[in-house]
Design a protein around this motif. Structure first.
Motif, PDB file in Angstrom:
ATOM      1  N   TYR A   1       0.840  -1.201   0.000  1.00  0.00           N
ATOM      2  CA  TYR A   1       0.000   0.000   0.000  1.00  0.00           C
ATOM      3  C   TYR A   1       0.877   1.253   0.000  1.00  0.00           C
ATOM      4  O   TYR A   1       0.652   2.178  -0.793  1.00  0.00           O
ATOM      5  CB  TYR A   1      -0.927  -0.002   1.221  1.00  0.00           C
ATOM      6  CG  TYR A   1      -1.735   1.259   1.340  1.00  0.00           C
ATOM      7  CD1 TYR A   1      -2.940   1.395   0.661  1.00  0.00           C
ATOM      8  CD2 TYR A   1      -1.292   2.328   2.110  1.00  0.00           C
ATOM      9  CE1 TYR A   1      -3.688   2.561   0.754  1.00  0.00           C
ATOM     10  CE2 TYR A   1      -2.026   3.488   2.206  1.00  0.00           C
ATOM     11  CZ  TYR A   1      -3.220   3.597   1.526  1.00  0.00           C
ATOM     12  OH  TYR A   1      -3.946   4.760   1.614  1.00  0.00           O
TER      13      TYR A   1
ATOM     14  N   HIS B   1       1.148   4.082  -2.775  1.00  0.00           N
ATOM     15  CA  HIS B   1       0.642   5.392  -2.368  1.00  0.00           C
ATOM     16  C   HIS B   1       1.711   6.486  -2.473  1.00  0.00           C
ATOM     17  O   HIS B   1       1.431   7.591  -2.934  1.00  0.00           O
ATOM     18  CB  HIS B   1       0.122   5.285  -0.930  1.00  0.00           C
ATOM     19  CG  HIS B   1      -0.761   6.399  -0.504  1.00  0.00           C
ATOM     20  ND1 HIS B   1      -2.028   6.580  -0.998  1.00  0.00           N
ATOM     21  CD2 HIS B   1      -0.570   7.398   0.397  1.00  0.00           C
ATOM     22  CE1 HIS B   1      -2.575   7.637  -0.422  1.00  0.00           C
ATOM     23  NE2 HIS B   1      -1.708   8.155   0.425  1.00  0.00           N
ATOM     24  N   TYR B   2       2.935   6.177  -2.018  1.00  0.00           N
ATOM     25  CA  TYR B   2       3.994   7.183  -1.952  1.00  0.00           C
ATOM     26  C   TYR B   2       5.139   6.953  -2.943  1.00  0.00           C
ATOM     27  O   TYR B   2       5.766   7.907  -3.367  1.00  0.00           O
ATOM     28  CB  TYR B   2       4.612   7.220  -0.545  1.00  0.00           C
ATOM     29  CG  TYR B   2       3.674   7.707   0.529  1.00  0.00           C
ATOM     30  CD1 TYR B   2       3.311   9.039   0.613  1.00  0.00           C
ATOM     31  CD2 TYR B   2       3.162   6.836   1.476  1.00  0.00           C
ATOM     32  CE1 TYR B   2       2.463   9.504   1.601  1.00  0.00           C
ATOM     33  CE2 TYR B   2       2.307   7.274   2.480  1.00  0.00           C
ATOM     34  CZ  TYR B   2       1.963   8.611   2.530  1.00  0.00           C
ATOM     35  OH  TYR B   2       1.124   9.046   3.505  1.00  0.00           O
TER      36      TYR B   2
ATOM     37  N   ALA C   1      -2.009   7.420   6.514  1.00  0.00           N
ATOM     38  CA  ALA C   1      -2.413   7.463   5.108  1.00  0.00           C
ATOM     39  C   ALA C   1      -3.800   6.860   4.915  1.00  0.00           C
ATOM     40  O   ALA C   1      -4.631   7.422   4.192  1.00  0.00           O
ATOM     41  CB  ALA C   1      -1.389   6.722   4.247  1.00  0.00           C
ATOM     42  N   ARG C   2      -4.064   5.714   5.539  1.00  0.00           N
ATOM     43  CA  ARG C   2      -5.375   5.060   5.399  1.00  0.00           C
ATOM     44  C   ARG C   2      -6.483   5.900   6.040  1.00  0.00           C
ATOM     45  O   ARG C   2      -7.572   6.014   5.492  1.00  0.00           O
ATOM     46  CB  ARG C   2      -5.355   3.666   6.026  1.00  0.00           C
ATOM     47  CG  ARG C   2      -4.664   2.635   5.196  1.00  0.00           C
ATOM     48  CD  ARG C   2      -5.470   2.258   3.954  1.00  0.00           C
ATOM     49  NE  ARG C   2      -6.628   1.482   4.352  1.00  0.00           N
ATOM     50  CZ  ARG C   2      -7.844   1.616   3.842  1.00  0.00           C
ATOM     51  NH1 ARG C   2      -8.070   2.475   2.890  1.00  0.00           N
ATOM     52  NH2 ARG C   2      -8.846   0.881   4.260  1.00  0.00           N
TER      53      ARG C   2
ATOM     54  N   GLU D   1      -7.227   8.706   3.746  1.00  0.00           N
ATOM     55  CA  GLU D   1      -7.949   8.189   2.589  1.00  0.00           C
ATOM     56  C   GLU D   1      -9.417   7.940   2.911  1.00  0.00           C
ATOM     57  O   GLU D   1     -10.303   8.339   2.160  1.00  0.00           O
ATOM     58  CB  GLU D   1      -7.287   6.886   2.118  1.00  0.00           C
ATOM     59  CG  GLU D   1      -7.970   6.253   0.931  1.00  0.00           C
ATOM     60  CD  GLU D   1      -7.344   4.908   0.550  1.00  0.00           C
ATOM     61  OE1 GLU D   1      -7.844   4.323  -0.412  1.00  0.00           O
ATOM     62  OE2 GLU D   1      -6.392   4.452   1.202  1.00  0.00           O
TER      63      GLU D   1
ATOM     64  N   LYS E   1      -3.371  13.169   1.129  1.00  0.00           N
ATOM     65  CA  LYS E   1      -2.421  12.293   1.810  1.00  0.00           C
ATOM     66  C   LYS E   1      -1.473  13.095   2.680  1.00  0.00           C
ATOM     67  O   LYS E   1      -1.041  14.176   2.298  1.00  0.00           O
ATOM     68  CB  LYS E   1      -1.681  11.409   0.820  1.00  0.00           C
ATOM     69  CG  LYS E   1      -0.709  12.073  -0.108  1.00  0.00           C
ATOM     70  CD  LYS E   1      -0.084  11.024  -1.007  1.00  0.00           C
ATOM     71  CE  LYS E   1       0.811  11.667  -2.035  1.00  0.00           C
ATOM     72  NZ  LYS E   1       1.411  10.698  -2.907  1.00  0.00           N
TER      73      LYS E   1
END
Length: 89
Positions: free
Chosen positions: A29, A33-34, A78-79, A82, A88
């Motif tokens: 993830y 994501h990053y 982050a989650r 989201e 973010k």
């Protein structure tokens, strides 16, 4: 307790509890994501900077509790962002 402490995933589990989330899933993830360069700038460990891979990162993180804690905290942030529809962190 703040609203972000109560953020829940699609299954209804609190994100901060990492219920049923494996370290490999967390890394996949975060990389998606990053990306590796951003991960390296956020958490300074060689496995993110020098020839990065999920496998080498998992090996390092499983042996290094402080680094794993930082990775898990970044995942939670982050989650949560989201789920709550925020940009973010």
């Amino acid at each position: 307790m703040s609203v972000s402490d109560d953020a829940r995933d699609e299954s209804g589990h609190l994100i901060r509890e990492l219920h049923g989330v494996k370290l490999a899933q967390i890394m996949e993830y975060l990389v998606a994501h990053y990306g590796w360069p951003e991960l390296d700038s956020r958490i300074r460990v060689n496995c993110f900077a020098v020839n990065p891979s999920i496998k080498s990162s998992l090996t390092f993180l499983r042996r290094t509790p402080w680094a794993r804690a930082k990775v898990e905290e970044l995942y939670i942030q982050a989650r949560t962002a989201e789920v709550l529809g925020k940009p973010k962190p």
